[in-house]
Design a protein around this motif. Structure first.
Motif, PDB file in Angstrom:
ATOM      1  N   UNK A  54       0.824  -1.206   0.000  1.00 62.73           N
ATOM      2  CA  UNK A  54       0.000   0.000   0.000  1.00 62.73           C
ATOM      3  C   UNK A  54       0.861   1.261   0.000  1.00 62.73           C
ATOM      4  N   UNK A  55       1.956   1.251   0.780  1.00 57.70           N
ATOM      5  CA  UNK A  55       2.833   2.420   0.838  1.00 57.70           C
ATOM      6  C   UNK A  55       3.434   2.728  -0.522  1.00 57.70           C
ATOM      7  N   UNK A  56       3.798   1.691  -1.278  1.00 59.25           N
ATOM      8  CA  UNK A  56       4.378   1.910  -2.603  1.00 59.25           C
ATOM      9  C   UNK A  56       3.309   2.384  -3.584  1.00 59.25           C
ATOM     10  N   UNK A  57       2.149   1.744  -3.573  1.00 62.85           N
ATOM     11  CA  UNK A  57       1.110   2.104  -4.530  1.00 62.85           C
ATOM     12  C   UNK A  57       0.529   3.486  -4.257  1.00 62.85           C
ATOM     13  N   UNK A  58       0.559   3.912  -2.991  1.00 64.83           N
ATOM     14  CA  UNK A  58       0.046   5.243  -2.647  1.00 64.83           C
ATOM     15  C   UNK A  58       1.040   6.350  -2.968  1.00 64.83           C
ATOM     16  N   UNK A  59       2.235   5.976  -3.441  1.00 65.45           N
ATOM     17  CA  UNK A  59       3.241   6.991  -3.747  1.00 65.45           C
ATOM     18  C   UNK A  59       2.937   7.743  -5.039  1.00 65.45           C
ATOM     19  N   UNK A  60       1.984   7.271  -5.833  1.00 63.93           N
ATOM     20  CA  UNK A  60       1.644   7.969  -7.074  1.00 63.93           C
ATOM     21  C   UNK A  60       1.173   9.388  -6.782  1.00 63.93           C
ATOM     22  N   UNK A  61       1.630  10.383  -7.520  1.00 64.74           N
ATOM     23  CA  UNK A  61       1.195  11.764  -7.269  1.00 64.74           C
ATOM     24  C   UNK A  61      -0.311  11.894  -7.431  1.00 64.74           C
TER      25      UNK A  61
END
Length: 687
Positions: A54-61
């Motif tokens: 989730x932390x990686x996927x939520x990194x999208x601007x």
């Protein structure tokens, strides 16, 4: 045609969507590993896996506002994504993962922190995900990582797996919101020392790969009961609505929906006595994991299904009249899988049941059949440090025990009453004794132990006057560690606190020594002066306390030799507090050392804070006031500022100063770094 610099992401914290997606997808596995290892070890492996993705996927601007003050290292070309884009992705992932260590005080460890991972995608229903288990080396590294702060874990991964320089790592940590990157880097160096040359290989192993996971179903019985509960609730709601429509709103009485406690009990299928985990009796001697998981089920009532059902039911929802307590930051929700049975039997006038679920131990007590009395009809909560298991009411206590070991899993308090405590000792304990910390020259006395591991009553500490400080002195079996003796003391919790000692540095010894067991004559003498300070730690969820004698100093005017001690109390959740104590000559062996500085939530005086300097006021025999200062082994000079200014080469300093002078102390280390003194000195006098 206008162009954009590759450093824009580093300078503004913004990045184009297509470049962001490319950076995240190309380095997805490494980013997930970074998030997984940075996230709090208090989370279950299933939650850590999902939280890392989730932390990686939520990194999208666009999902959350960029931070304009973020700054990451500049561009360095290499692969399809330039370095600035990859560092931007790392900073975004780290910022989310580090929020778990910045939750408000008392925030439940099983819930995501505010504004961090909600909504939490990906979402998995009906399955538990967890990385594949590694070997002994991976387990040792996992234990070392769990004891390090989150920024140190992140710095360790960035340096060892991503091969970033310390300068680039510090910039990334600052961009992710870490206030003291230099401290994190020091912690990473300590972890690297522990892991050795295999660090990178271990970090890339399947134990820490959150992208290559195993699956297993969640509790099937619990899911079935949830469906039944949902159907029941839906049916009750439909009947209620129909009644309202036909009879009118005044005909509706009090809600008959299940209470929160009964709902939790129905939803927790793991709390079935028939499914309790029972460890084989001799497994503790044939395993590398010597902790509560190696305890066999003991006691004369381990087959009493009704008793076990009552005890497990209290975990789901205590019955009216049950006294409940939990140590600091301990989650109280029922386990998601069947817990382990540690003990069930009668002790004095109480019936005691002990469970373990890997990260916690839980104790249920009730009046034994021979001494049952009427039970009060009102439940209430008391502080764990004041728990008395005697009386006529059932009790329920739960405490953290994550990463327990041969010493911290050596005993559990089973009953407490009349100023005395009975313990259940681990199966690997071959000899039990008691001694008084305030009387270091008095030999230890044998403590009788029943065949089921329950000890004779042990007197509690005299908290009011500190006239005595009884402790357990246990020796493990030669099948575990040859002649390994250690001290445990009661601070009101379920598991007693492990006491250790680090002696003064001597000639030829390495500067970074590990704490030793506090059973030598030197250690006992040091603890005789520090024992009374333990009472201030009651109810704080303390796991261990180490008394580190970091310096000795010749006092002015032939005043003798003083010893500086830093006592560090480490909690089960990780953070700790320290007290700097000064022992001056004269007085009995049990004379309390003077506390000259203290600090909470610090890494000082521990594995990741091995340097310390402090100052104190002292009056000579002739009535002259001095300011004393001393530092640990790596200190090369000491500096005073404030009312009195002075600088002295070496590890100690003594200068004439007014008794009410307010001072600040600092030092320089042999590597050129500066060190700030613990606490603020002023008004602390030795009258």
């Amino acid at each position: 045609m206008p162009t954009r610099s590759g450093n824009d992401a580093a300078e503004t914290g913004r990045i184009a969507l297509d470049r962001a997606e490319t950076a995240l997808l190309e380095h997805y596995t490494d980013l997930v590993r970074l998030a997984y290892l940075t996230l709090s070890p208090s989370l279950s492996r299933h939650r850590r896996v999902l939280a890392a993705h989730s932390a990686v996927q939520r990194a999208m601007p666009g999902i959350r506002p960029p931070r304009r003050d973020a700054h990451v290292p500049g561009q360095r070309r290499g692969d399809r994504t330039d370095r600035s884009e990859r560092d931007w992705a790392r900073a975004q992932v780290l910022r989310t993962a580090l929020r778990y260590d910045r939750c408000p005080t008392g925030w439940p460890g099983v819930l995501p922190p505010p504004r961090a991972l909600l909504p939490a995608l990906p979402f998995v229903w009906g399955l538990q995900l967890f990385p594949r288990s590694g070997g002994a080396d991976e387990l040792a590294l996992a234990q070392a990582l769990s004891g390090a702060p989150a920024p140190a874990r992140a710095a360790f991964v960035l340096c060892r797996v991503d091969h970033l320089s310390e300068e680039s790592t510090a910039e990334l940590l600052a961009a992710a919101g870490v206030e003291k990157p230099a401290v994190a880097l020091r912690g990473a160096r300590q972890l690297e020392t522990s892991a050795g040359a295999l660090a990178e290989a271990l970090l890339r192993s399947r134990e820490f790969d959150a992208c290559s996971v195993q699956t297993r179903p969640t509790d099937l019985l619990r899911r079935r009961r949830r469906r039944l509960l949902a159907c029941t609730a839906a049916g009750a709601a439909a009947i209620t609505l129909a009644t309202v429509a036909v009879v009118g709103p005044r005909a509706v009485g009090p809600s008959s929906a299940p209470t929160g406690s009964s709902s939790r009990a129905l939803a927790t299928g793991a709390l079935d006595p028939a499914r309790l985990v029972r460890t084989p009796r001799d497994e503790w001697a044939d395993t590398a994991r010597v902790d509560f998981t190696a305890w066999p089920a003991r006691g004369d009532r381990t087959d009493d299904r009704d008793l076990l059902a009552r005890a497990l039911g209290s975990w789901a929802g205590p019955a009216p009249g049950t006294r409940t307590a939990a140590t600091s930051t301990t989650p109280t929700q029922p386990p998601s899988s069947p817990p382990q049975l540690l003990y069930a039997g009668d002790v004095d006038d109480r019936t005691v049941v002990l469970f373990g679920d890997g990260d916690r131990i839980a104790r249920y007590t009730e009046p034994s059949p021979a001494s049952s009395d009427d039970v009060s009809d009102q439940a209430f909560v008391v502080h764990a440090s004041t728990r008395d298991t005697s009386g006529s009411t059932p009790t329920w206590d739960v405490a953290r025990t994550d990463d327990a070991d041969v010493t911290t899993a050596a005993a559990v308090a089973v009953t407490r009453g009349g100023g005395k405590v009975r313990y259940l000792t681990a199966p690997w304990i071959a000899e039990a004794e008691t001694r008084d910390l305030l009387r270091p020259d008095t030999p230890a006395k044998t403590l009788p132990v029943r065949p089921d591991g329950v000890t004779a009553p042990v007197a509690g500490a005299d908290v009011k006057s500190c006239a005595s400080r009884p402790v357990l002195q246990l020796r493990s079996s030669s099948r575990i560690v040859e002649k390994h003796s250690f001290l445990l003391t009661d601070l009101g919790g379920l598991s007693p606190v492990h006491l250790t000692h680090t002696p003064l540095p001597g000639g030829g010894t390495p500067p970074a020594r590990q704490p030793r067991e506090a059973t030598s004559s030197t250690a006992l003498l040091a603890w005789a002066h520090s024992a009374c300070a333990l009472d201030g730690l009651r109810g704080a969820g303390v796991r261990s306390v180490n008394a580190w004698d970091f310096a000795q100093q010749e006092l002015p005017e032939n005043g003798g030799r003083a010893v500086w001690t830093c006592a560090r109390a480490t909690t089960w959740r990780g953070p700790g507090s320290v007290q700097v104590q000064l022992r001056t000559p004269g007085g009995p062996p049990s004379a309390p050392a003077r506390v000259v500085a203290h600090q909470g939530s610090t890494a000082a005086c521990g594995r990741f804070g091995q340097h310390v300097v402090a100052a104190a006021h002292w009056k000579s025999g002739a009535g002259h006031w001095y300011t004393l200062a001393a530092g640990s082994r790596a200190v090369t000079d000491v500096t005073l500022s404030g009312t009195v200014k002075d600088k002295h080469a070496g590890r100690t300093l003594a200068v004439r100063a007014p008794h009410d002078a307010r001072l600040r102390v600092g030092a320089r280390l042999d590597n050129g770094e500066t060190l700030v003194g613990l606490g603020e000195q002023g008004g602390t006098r030795d009258d």
